[in-house]
Enzyme design. Structure first.
Site: not given
Length: 229
Positions: A102-103, A106, A110
């Site tokens: 999940h991270e 991100h 980006h």
């Protein structure tokens, strides 16, 4: 009379909102505790899963590091770092793979210029001001019967609600990226995938609760301002 009734009704609305938020937090901890104790078949750690997801998206300039705390995992766009808690970084659990991916999702957002993430990052400074000063300024305006100060406070706090609204697609998209990668590349298999999905779904609901709470608070401020006119 209608305004009085509507205002007090919003007070009652805050009760289920608070209960919903508590339930969401309990659900997150419950799912994390359950699936952090189950080792995934491939023995893939959170750090390894995040690294593989980055590789699959040709991202080479993001660092993965271990940080202290529990459920403190996050992606820092300023330093391009995926920060994983100790229970995720070195763990080969189902939960660790889901959270780490999940991270990493991100980080992909980006790198690829995901528009909602850009907007969220832009409103963060205003959100920080609104969360600290919005309600106090509005209350001071009510106390001194100074209407401009009331609406300045409300306007600042509305940035908090806007931030929570923009956060939803950002978080849902990061989870979708994570789960798609996990499934398509066999990071987790069968019931393991289902477990990771439960962990991420529970976490996503906390952002829904945060938005509902911010909107309910904003509504109460607006109704109180209207009542005093």
């Amino acid at each position: 009379m209608g305004t009085y009734l509507a205002y007090y009704m919003t007070g009652f609305i805050m009760i289920p909102v608070f209960i919903f938020a508590i339930i969401c937090q309990m659900k997150v901890k419950s799912n994390f505790n359950k699936y952090s104790k189950i080792r995934n078949t491939k023995g893939l750690t959170g750090a390894e899963a995040a690294y593989r997801l980055l590789q699959l998206n040709d991202i080479t300039d993001v660092r993965i590091k271990c940080i202290s705390g529990s459920l403190t995992d996050h992606y820092n766009p300023k330093t391009k770092e995926i920060c994983l808690s100790e229970a995720v970084f070195n763990s080969a659990s189902i939960a660790a793979v889901g959270i780490a991916c999940h991270e990493a999702g991100h980080a992909c957002q980006h790198a690829q210029g995901y528009f909602p993430l850009k907007i969220r990052n832009m409103v963060i400074p205003l959100t920080n001001i609104g969360s600290m000063a919005g309600i106090p300024l509005a209350l001071l305006g009510f106390f001194f019967s100074f209407e401009p100060l009331v609406y300045i406070g409300i306007a600042l706090y509305s940035a908090v609600a806007l931030f929570q609204l923009i956060t939803l697609p950002v978080e849902f998209n990061a989870s979708a990226r994570a789960l798609r990668t996990i499934e398509n590349n066999g990071f987790l298999i069968a019931e393991e995938y289902s477990g990771a999905k439960k962990v991420l779904t529970a976490a996503a609901l906390t952002y829904v609760a945060a938005l509902v709470s911010a909107l309910a608070t904003l509504l109460r401020l607006l109704l109180l301002a209207n009542r005093r006119r």
